[in-house]
Scaffold this motif. Structure first.
Motif, mmCIF file in Angstrom:
data_model
loop_
_atom_site.group_PDB
_atom_site.id
_atom_site.type_symbol
_atom_site.label_atom_id
_atom_site.label_comp_id
_atom_site.label_asym_id
_atom_site.label_seq_id
_atom_site.Cartn_x
_atom_site.Cartn_y
_atom_site.Cartn_z
ATOM 1 N N GLN A 114 0.837 -1.203 0.000
ATOM 2 C CA GLN A 114 0.000 0.000 0.000
ATOM 3 C C GLN A 114 0.871 1.253 0.000
ATOM 4 O OE1 GLN A 114 -2.109 1.955 3.549
ATOM 5 N NE2 GLN A 114 -3.739 0.651 2.722
ATOM 6 N N LEU A 115 0.518 2.193 -0.882
ATOM 7 C CA LEU A 115 1.128 3.517 -0.854
ATOM 8 C C LEU A 115 0.084 4.480 -0.307
ATOM 9 C CD1 LEU A 115 3.459 5.265 -3.297
ATOM 10 C CD2 LEU A 115 1.377 6.451 -2.617
ATOM 11 N N GLU A 116 0.439 5.191 0.745
ATOM 12 C CA GLU A 116 -0.474 6.119 1.410
ATOM 13 C C GLU A 116 -0.079 7.555 1.077
ATOM 14 O OE1 GLU A 116 -1.704 7.378 6.021
ATOM 15 O OE2 GLU A 116 -0.748 5.440 5.595
ATOM 16 N N ASP A 117 -1.010 8.296 0.492
ATOM 17 C CA ASP A 117 -0.794 9.704 0.137
ATOM 18 C C ASP A 117 -1.861 10.506 0.880
ATOM 19 O OD1 ASP A 117 -0.240 12.133 -0.990
ATOM 20 O OD2 ASP A 117 -0.464 11.478 -3.072
ATOM 21 N N ARG A 118 -1.483 11.123 1.997
ATOM 22 C CA ARG A 118 -2.458 11.690 2.936
ATOM 23 C C ARG A 118 -2.258 13.194 3.147
ATOM 24 N NH1 ARG A 118 -5.625 9.575 6.960
ATOM 25 N NH2 ARG A 118 -4.706 7.483 6.722
ATOM 26 N N TYR A 119 -3.390 13.904 3.194
ATOM 27 C CA TYR A 119 -3.412 15.317 3.560
ATOM 28 C C TYR A 119 -4.219 15.475 4.842
ATOM 29 C CZ TYR A 119 -1.658 16.296 -1.130
ATOM 30 O OH TYR A 119 -0.895 16.327 -2.271
ATOM 31 N N VAL A 120 -3.748 16.367 5.712
ATOM 32 C CA VAL A 120 -4.381 16.559 7.019
ATOM 33 C C VAL A 120 -4.605 18.048 7.258
ATOM 34 C CG1 VAL A 120 -4.081 16.255 9.515
ATOM 35 C CG2 VAL A 120 -3.321 14.458 7.938
ATOM 36 N N ASN A 121 -5.744 18.373 7.852
ATOM 37 C CA ASN A 121 -6.056 19.754 8.226
ATOM 38 C C ASN A 121 -5.266 20.118 9.484
ATOM 39 O OD1 ASN A 121 -7.181 22.148 9.198
ATOM 40 N ND2 ASN A 121 -9.236 21.625 8.483
ATOM 41 N N PRO A 122 -4.303 21.050 9.407
ATOM 42 C CA PRO A 122 -3.459 21.385 10.567
ATOM 43 C C PRO A 122 -4.244 21.946 11.745
ATOM 44 C CG PRO A 122 -2.522 22.258 8.534
ATOM 45 C CD PRO A 122 -3.912 21.808 8.212
ATOM 46 N N GLU A 123 -5.344 22.617 11.458
ATOM 47 C CA GLU A 123 -6.142 23.199 12.541
ATOM 48 C C GLU A 123 -6.701 22.116 13.456
ATOM 49 O OE1 GLU A 123 -10.402 25.544 13.115
ATOM 50 O OE2 GLU A 123 -9.432 25.526 11.143
ATOM 51 N N LEU A 124 -7.009 20.952 12.875
ATOM 52 C CA LEU A 124 -7.648 19.887 13.646
ATOM 53 C C LEU A 124 -6.648 18.901 14.238
ATOM 54 C CD1 LEU A 124 -10.630 19.192 11.210
ATOM 55 C CD2 LEU A 124 -10.538 20.750 13.169
ATOM 56 N N VAL A 125 -5.472 18.773 13.611
ATOM 57 C CA VAL A 125 -4.435 17.859 14.124
ATOM 58 C C VAL A 125 -3.097 18.602 14.097
ATOM 59 C CG1 VAL A 125 -3.550 15.492 14.024
ATOM 60 C CG2 VAL A 125 -5.732 16.017 12.944
ATOM 61 N N PRO A 126 -2.911 19.569 14.983
ATOM 62 C CA PRO A 126 -1.728 20.444 14.907
ATOM 63 C C PRO A 126 -0.393 19.751 15.151
ATOM 64 C CG PRO A 126 -2.984 20.837 16.924
ATOM 65 C CD PRO A 126 -3.827 19.958 16.064
ATOM 66 N N GLU A 127 -0.380 18.611 15.839
ATOM 67 C CA GLU A 127 0.879 17.939 16.167
ATOM 68 C C GLU A 127 1.243 16.831 15.174
ATOM 69 O OE1 GLU A 127 2.870 18.992 18.604
ATOM 70 O OE2 GLU A 127 1.389 20.600 18.832
ATOM 71 N N PHE A 128 0.562 16.778 14.050
ATOM 72 C CA PHE A 128 0.777 15.680 13.097
ATOM 73 C C PHE A 128 2.226 15.605 12.623
ATOM 74 C CE2 PHE A 128 0.562 13.764 8.818
ATOM 75 C CZ PHE A 128 -0.139 12.598 9.101
ATOM 76 N N LEU A 129 2.820 16.739 12.284
ATOM 77 C CA LEU A 129 4.187 16.735 11.745
ATOM 78 C C LEU A 129 5.234 16.341 12.784
ATOM 79 C CD1 LEU A 129 4.428 19.879 9.419
ATOM 80 C CD2 LEU A 129 3.877 17.519 8.822
#
Length: 245
Positions: free
Chosen positions: A141-156
């Motif tokens: 599986q290749l995962e290509d994901r975008y996340v809303n920073p406002e809702l998950v600020p610690e993702f990076l």
């Protein structure tokens, strides 16, 4: 003569490989003879052998890894379409080894399609992750994901890999209340085929998922699966149906 007809030779090559598998000479996961070896063993052209192996891979009997060789396919793992699942848990539950390789993790400006998928204005700041999930060393599986920073600020700030996957982390920090699944069949891009070690002409199953929490779209992800290595499915009750106990 019939035995020299291209179709007969092509079927002969397919039958030979399948006979070797059925007889147990080549077991699931085994590397089979190379194209050159099969040409010598069967006395037919490499083009005919290549066609036979390509179609056996498309049918799910073989797995071809560019630059490595052709292997007897394991039984295809299946992912449930109706639940948000973590692929690492699925792989480990089968008793297989799991590897996650992060190719990209950063912040960028959302293009129009990405912004639209996340319900944001074009150019908004979003988090973007690309990673490859492998089972027994084979990319599935290749995962290509975008996340809303406002809702998950610690993702990076997360150390994604074997011990923490994006899906697992997101399920820890948000409570999803709605999701959308779209399944497409397509050929991989050049980059996708390179990262998944497949031929650019191999069909892929693509699961596109959007996840909401409190009426806001948290993440938009594109999950690419080589069709020879993975399948998607689900089982559910039909409205009004019942089963006697």
């Amino acid at each position: 003569m019939i035995r020299n007809a291209p179709q007969a030779l092509y079927r002969r090559a397919k039958d030979y490989v399948q006979d070797q598998i059925r007889a147990g000479f080549w077991k699931p996961g085994d590397l089979i003879s190379s194209e050159n070896q099969l040409v010598q063993e069967l006395g037919i052209s490499r083009m005919t052998v290549n066609r036979a192996l390509r179609e056996l891979a498309e049918e799910g009997h073989l797995v071809r890894i560019s630059g490595v060789g052709t292997f007897v396919a394991e039984s295809k793992p299946q992912s449930n379409l109706l639940r948000i699942t973590n692929i690492a848990d699925e792989i480990l539950a089968r008793g297989h080894s799991y590897i996650c390789r992060v190719l990209h993790l950063g912040r960028e400006s959302a293009s129009m399609p990405v912004a639209s998928a996340l319900g944001l204005p074009t150019g908004s700041s979003v988090f973007h992750l690309i990673c490859v999930h492998s089972e027994e060393g084979v990319p599935v599986q290749l995962e290509d994901r975008y996340v809303n920073p406002e809702l998950v600020p610690e993702f990076l700030a997360q150390d994604f890999g074997e011990h923490l996957q994006p899906a697992k982390y997101l399920l820890r920090v948000i409570k999803p209340d709605e999701m959308e699944h779209i399944v497409e069949a397509c050929h991989p891009s050049y980059e996708e085929s390179k990262h998944m070690q497949i031929d650019a002409n191999e069909p892929c199953l693509v699961l596109i998922r959007r996840t909401w929490s409190r009426s806001k779209i948290v993440t938009f992800v594109r999950l690419v699966h080589p069709s020879s290595r993975y399948r998607l499915g689900s089982r559910m009750p039909v409205n009004g149906a019942h089963r006697d106990s």
